[in-house]
Design a protein around this motif. Structure first.
Motif, PDB file in Angstrom:
ATOM      1  N   ALA A   1      -8.721   6.170 -15.963  1.00 32.03           N
ATOM      2  CA  ALA A   1     -10.025   5.636 -15.165  1.00 32.03           C
ATOM      3  C   ALA A   1     -10.559   3.796 -15.570  1.00 32.03           C
ATOM      4  O   ALA A   1     -10.446   3.406 -15.308  1.00 32.03           O
ATOM      5  CB  ALA A   1     -10.942   6.267 -15.067  1.00 32.03           C
ATOM      6  N   ILE A   2     -11.188   3.633 -17.214  1.00 29.61           N
ATOM      7  CA  ILE A   2     -11.933   3.035 -17.713  1.00 29.61           C
ATOM      8  C   ILE A   2     -10.769   1.893 -18.384  1.00 29.61           C
ATOM      9  O   ILE A   2     -11.357   0.869 -18.137  1.00 29.61           O
ATOM     10  CB  ILE A   2     -12.794   3.952 -18.880  1.00 29.61           C
ATOM     11  CG1 ILE A   2     -14.440   4.599 -18.146  1.00 29.61           C
ATOM     12  CG2 ILE A   2     -13.878   2.960 -19.815  1.00 29.61           C
ATOM     13  CD1 ILE A   2     -14.899   5.198 -19.445  1.00 29.61           C
ATOM     14  N   ALA A   3      -9.813   2.701 -18.973  1.00 31.95           N
ATOM     15  CA  ALA A   3      -8.974   1.888 -19.416  1.00 31.95           C
ATOM     16  C   ALA A   3      -8.418   0.855 -17.880  1.00 31.95           C
ATOM     17  O   ALA A   3      -8.026  -0.510 -18.327  1.00 31.95           O
ATOM     18  CB  ALA A   3      -7.593   2.716 -19.902  1.00 31.95           C
ATOM     19  N   ALA A   4      -7.379   1.737 -17.380  1.00 33.16           N
ATOM     20  CA  ALA A   4      -7.469   0.527 -15.726  1.00 33.16           C
ATOM     21  C   ALA A   4      -8.391  -0.550 -15.264  1.00 33.16           C
ATOM     22  O   ALA A   4      -8.067  -1.105 -14.755  1.00 33.16           O
ATOM     23  CB  ALA A   4      -6.951   1.674 -14.737  1.00 33.16           C
ATOM     24  N   ALA A   5      -9.263   0.019 -15.465  1.00 32.79           N
ATOM     25  CA  ALA A   5     -10.518  -0.892 -14.585  1.00 32.79           C
ATOM     26  C   ALA A   5     -10.490  -1.716 -15.519  1.00 32.79           C
ATOM     27  O   ALA A   5     -10.587  -3.033 -14.823  1.00 32.79           O
ATOM     28  CB  ALA A   5     -12.243  -0.411 -14.218  1.00 32.79           C
ATOM     29  N   ALA A   6     -10.471  -1.689 -16.988  1.00 31.24           N
ATOM     30  CA  ALA A   6     -10.644  -2.617 -18.215  1.00 31.24           C
ATOM     31  C   ALA A   6      -9.918  -3.679 -17.350  1.00 31.24           C
ATOM     32  O   ALA A   6      -9.919  -4.993 -17.633  1.00 31.24           O
ATOM     33  CB  ALA A   6     -10.644  -2.329 -19.164  1.00 31.24           C
ATOM     34  N   LEU A   7      -8.428  -3.591 -17.172  1.00 31.17           N
ATOM     35  CA  LEU A   7      -7.054  -3.925 -17.788  1.00 31.17           C
ATOM     36  C   LEU A   7      -7.019  -5.364 -16.284  1.00 31.17           C
ATOM     37  O   LEU A   7      -6.399  -5.609 -16.795  1.00 31.17           O
ATOM     38  CB  LEU A   7      -6.490  -2.683 -17.420  1.00 31.17           C
ATOM     39  CG  LEU A   7      -5.214  -2.604 -19.210  1.00 31.17           C
ATOM     40  CD1 LEU A   7      -4.296  -1.379 -19.197  1.00 31.17           C
ATOM     41  CD2 LEU A   7      -5.072  -3.612 -20.251  1.00 31.17           C
ATOM     42  N   THR A   8      -7.272  -4.130 -14.897  1.00 28.66           N
ATOM     43  CA  THR A   8      -7.679  -5.093 -13.544  1.00 28.66           C
ATOM     44  C   THR A   8      -8.409  -5.713 -14.539  1.00 28.66           C
ATOM     45  O   THR A   8      -8.143  -7.123 -13.775  1.00 28.66           O
ATOM     46  CB  THR A   8      -8.050  -3.615 -12.583  1.00 28.66           C
ATOM     47  OG1 THR A   8      -7.181  -3.063 -12.643  1.00 28.66           O
ATOM     48  CG2 THR A   8      -7.823  -5.087 -11.325  1.00 28.66           C
TER      49      THR A   8
ATOM     50  N   LEU B   1      -4.177  -0.229  -9.401  1.00 31.93           N
ATOM     51  CA  LEU B   1      -3.824   1.085  -9.232  1.00 31.93           C
ATOM     52  C   LEU B   1      -2.528   1.255  -9.490  1.00 31.93           C
ATOM     53  O   LEU B   1      -2.287   2.108 -10.462  1.00 31.93           O
ATOM     54  CB  LEU B   1      -4.141   1.229  -7.136  1.00 31.93           C
ATOM     55  CG  LEU B   1      -5.192   0.897  -6.819  1.00 31.93           C
ATOM     56  CD1 LEU B   1      -5.433   1.609  -5.049  1.00 31.93           C
ATOM     57  CD2 LEU B   1      -6.212   2.361  -6.973  1.00 31.93           C
ATOM     58  N   PHE B   2      -1.303  -0.086  -9.605  1.00 32.50           N
ATOM     59  CA  PHE B   2      -0.397   0.514 -10.123  1.00 32.50           C
ATOM     60  C   PHE B   2      -0.959   0.761 -11.119  1.00 32.50           C
ATOM     61  O   PHE B   2      -0.259   1.493 -11.981  1.00 32.50           O
ATOM     62  CB  PHE B   2       0.348  -0.493  -9.521  1.00 32.50           C
ATOM     63  CG  PHE B   2       2.229  -0.872 -10.767  1.00 32.50           C
ATOM     64  CD1 PHE B   2       2.719   0.014  -9.878  1.00 32.50           C
ATOM     65  CD2 PHE B   2       1.982  -1.512 -11.539  1.00 32.50           C
ATOM     66  CE1 PHE B   2       4.154   0.138 -11.223  1.00 32.50           C
ATOM     67  CE2 PHE B   2       3.390  -1.721 -11.860  1.00 32.50           C
ATOM     68  CZ  PHE B   2       3.977  -0.447 -11.926  1.00 32.50           C
ATOM     69  N   ILE B   3      -1.472  -0.117 -12.809  1.00 36.83           N
ATOM     70  CA  ILE B   3      -1.389   0.196 -12.856  1.00 36.83           C
ATOM     71  C   ILE B   3      -2.168   1.786 -13.829  1.00 36.83           C
ATOM     72  O   ILE B   3      -1.603   2.037 -14.625  1.00 36.83           O
ATOM     73  CB  ILE B   3      -2.922  -0.696 -14.091  1.00 36.83           C
ATOM     74  CG1 ILE B   3      -2.561  -2.141 -13.758  1.00 36.83           C
ATOM     75  CG2 ILE B   3      -2.895  -0.750 -15.291  1.00 36.83           C
ATOM     76  CD1 ILE B   3      -3.547  -3.501 -14.420  1.00 36.83           C
TER      77      ILE B   3
ATOM     78  N   ARG C   1       0.916  -1.591  -0.272  1.00 36.67           N
ATOM     79  CA  ARG C   1       0.121   0.148   0.362  1.00 36.67           C
ATOM     80  C   ARG C   1       0.972   1.441   0.313  1.00 36.67           C
ATOM     81  O   ARG C   1       0.670   2.294  -0.320  1.00 36.67           O
ATOM     82  CB  ARG C   1      -0.616  -0.110   1.440  1.00 36.67           C
ATOM     83  CG  ARG C   1      -1.986  -0.554   1.404  1.00 36.67           C
ATOM     84  CD  ARG C   1      -2.716  -1.727   2.309  1.00 36.67           C
ATOM     85  NE  ARG C   1      -3.939  -1.960   2.303  1.00 36.67           N
ATOM     86  CZ  ARG C   1      -4.837  -2.435   3.374  1.00 36.67           C
ATOM     87  NH1 ARG C   1      -3.986  -2.180   4.611  1.00 36.67           N
ATOM     88  NH2 ARG C   1      -6.237  -2.970   3.252  1.00 36.67           N
ATOM     89  N   LEU C   2       2.303   1.267   0.453  1.00 36.94           N
ATOM     90  CA  LEU C   2       2.994   2.241   0.302  1.00 36.94           C
ATOM     91  C   LEU C   2       3.280   2.404  -0.700  1.00 36.94           C
ATOM     92  O   LEU C   2       3.396   3.872  -0.917  1.00 36.94           O
ATOM     93  CB  LEU C   2       3.191   2.583   1.859  1.00 36.94           C
ATOM     94  CG  LEU C   2       2.923   2.582   3.569  1.00 36.94           C
ATOM     95  CD1 LEU C   2       3.926   1.949   4.525  1.00 36.94           C
ATOM     96  CD2 LEU C   2       2.771   3.986   3.814  1.00 36.94           C
ATOM     97  N   LEU C   3       3.385   1.113  -1.031  1.00 34.05           N
ATOM     98  CA  LEU C   3       4.680   1.646  -2.533  1.00 34.05           C
ATOM     99  C   LEU C   3       3.714   2.203  -3.288  1.00 34.05           C
ATOM    100  O   LEU C   3       3.798   3.598  -3.932  1.00 34.05           O
ATOM    101  CB  LEU C   3       4.886   0.371  -3.101  1.00 34.05           C
ATOM    102  CG  LEU C   3       5.909  -0.114  -2.450  1.00 34.05           C
ATOM    103  CD1 LEU C   3       6.639  -1.672  -3.117  1.00 34.05           C
ATOM    104  CD2 LEU C   3       6.921   0.324  -2.838  1.00 34.05           C
ATOM    105  N   ILE C   4       2.622   1.736  -2.954  1.00 35.55           N
ATOM    106  CA  ILE C   4       1.380   2.197  -4.411  1.00 35.55           C
ATOM    107  C   ILE C   4       1.182   4.031  -4.066  1.00 35.55           C
ATOM    108  O   ILE C   4       1.319   4.752  -4.452  1.00 35.55           O
ATOM    109  CB  ILE C   4       0.252   1.976  -3.959  1.00 35.55           C
ATOM    110  CG1 ILE C   4       0.272   0.253  -4.574  1.00 35.55           C
ATOM    111  CG2 ILE C   4      -0.847   2.323  -4.746  1.00 35.55           C
ATOM    112  CD1 ILE C   4       0.615   0.351  -5.941  1.00 35.55           C
ATOM    113  N   LEU C   5       1.084   4.629  -2.395  1.00 36.68           N
ATOM    114  CA  LEU C   5       1.175   5.327  -1.939  1.00 36.68           C
ATOM    115  C   LEU C   5       1.901   6.094  -2.692  1.00 36.68           C
ATOM    116  O   LEU C   5       2.217   7.837  -3.014  1.00 36.68           O
ATOM    117  CB  LEU C   5       0.918   5.516  -0.608  1.00 36.68           C
ATOM    118  CG  LEU C   5      -0.570   5.325  -0.311  1.00 36.68           C
ATOM    119  CD1 LEU C   5      -0.442   5.319   1.258  1.00 36.68           C
ATOM    120  CD2 LEU C   5      -1.350   6.615  -0.697  1.00 36.68           C
ATOM    121  N   THR C   6       3.124   5.954  -2.628  1.00 36.64           N
ATOM    122  CA  THR C   6       4.237   6.666  -2.855  1.00 36.64           C
ATOM    123  C   THR C   6       4.728   6.767  -4.461  1.00 36.64           C
ATOM    124  O   THR C   6       5.471   7.918  -4.935  1.00 36.64           O
ATOM    125  CB  THR C   6       5.273   5.634  -2.201  1.00 36.64           C
ATOM    126  OG1 THR C   6       5.712   6.030  -1.218  1.00 36.64           O
ATOM    127  CG2 THR C   6       6.734   6.627  -2.948  1.00 36.64           C
TER     128      THR C   6
END
Length: 308
Positions: free
Chosen positions: A228-235, A200-202, A72-77
């Motif tokens: 937002a749409i692209a990241a959700a689709a790839l997820t 989230l990383f994507i 989580r902290l890596l993603i926040l960074t």
């Protein structure tokens, strides 16, 4: 220099608040571990570690929780730079180094807890790292983040030079990918949390690509909406691929679950919500902070007219 002080050496309320918040997950996990110890006299984290041989569950729980907070902290960074631009909040850059070092600290504690879980059998731990792939990539990521943490100081930047230092710290991206891969493999069947963190990383990586593609200019609302749409689709696709290839559950069942609320919101929907929240943040920043910037630009010209 203490992490709660600014570059002038003065106490920063903002940095102090962030520093204390970064300590909270670790303190909470340590207290929970100590209270779960079977020994009534074990009121500290160290005492809990001593009793790990007779009660492995608290150690295992602490191991997993610390690892989760490290990711989580890596993603926040990685989120500091995009949010600094989108929210027009330059002060965020002050905490990026602190977040990164804190993420490494949690990673290091995660590794130490694994040694505790194995009753301090260092030779056995080394053999497990060599033989188990998910431990191998996790250890490689840990060593990589150790290098980044050691070179995160101003002195290291001066010795390396700005360009070399920047190139070295670009490794944070592949190292984070290794950490997420380790997270997936360690989680085995239920990978909802790794999928969410990966989604989230994507988004963060897509933002950086879009920012460069846009000539290092601020992204517009529709850009962020597409991200937002692209990241959700790839997820969603990534989650399907994992269950399809790595488990016996089959990806189609998980894919279908994305279109029903029977099992709650799947990670892809949370990624979409996070991405659309960024769009909303951009609207607020443009309306309020943008208005303030425009006002500041007009003031010098007004003063010049009055002086003339």
């Amino acid at each position: 220099m203490y992490p709660w002080r600014d570059r002038a050496g003065q106490l920063s309320g903002f940095k102090l608040t962030v520093f204390l918040l970064l300590l909270l997950p670790g303190v909470w996990i340590a207290v929970a571990w100590a209270l779960a110890s079977p020994d009534p006299n074990a009121g500290t984290l160290l005492a809990g570690a001593v009793n790990s041989a007779t009660d492995a569950m608290p150690v295992t729980k602490a191991l997993h929780e610390i690892g989760l907070w490290a990711v989580r902290l890596l993603i926040l960074t990685l989120a500091v730079t995009p949010f600094r631009r989108i929210a027009a909040w330059p002060a965020l850059i002050q905490i990026r180094r602190m977040l990164g070092v804190a993420a490494f600290a949690y990673l290091a504690i995660h590794f130490i807890l694994y040694i505790v879980q194995q009753n301090f059998r260092l030779i056995f731990v080394a053999s497990e790292i060599v033989q188990r792939f998910y431990l191998s990539i996790g250890f490689v990521a840990l060593l990589g983040f150790l290098i980044l943490a050691l070179t995160s100081t101003d002195a290291a930047m001066q010795r390396l030079g700005g360009r070399k230092w920047q190139r070295l710290h670009y490794f944070v991206y592949p190292l984070t990918m290794l950490g997420l891969w380790h997270f997936f493999l360690q989680s085995k069947i239920n990978v909802s949390e790794p999928v969410l963190m990966s989604g989230l990383f994507i988004w963060l990586m897509l933002y950086r690509l879009a920012y460069r593609w846009n000539g290092s200019r601020s992204l517009l609302l529709w850009h962020l909406g597409v991200l937002a749409i692209a990241a959700a689709a790839l997820t969603m696709i990534g989650e399907w691929a994992w269950y399809e290839t790595m488990t016996t559950l089959g990806g189609n069942r998980i894919l279908a679950a994305n279109f029903t609320l029977a099992s709650g919101l799947r990670p892809s929907w949370w990624v979409l919500i996070a991405g659309l929240t960024v769009v909303f943040l951009k609207i607020i920043a443009d309306r309020w902070w943008g208005r303030d910037r425009a006002t500041r630009r007009r003031r010098p010209s007004t003063a010049a007219v009055s002086a003339g």
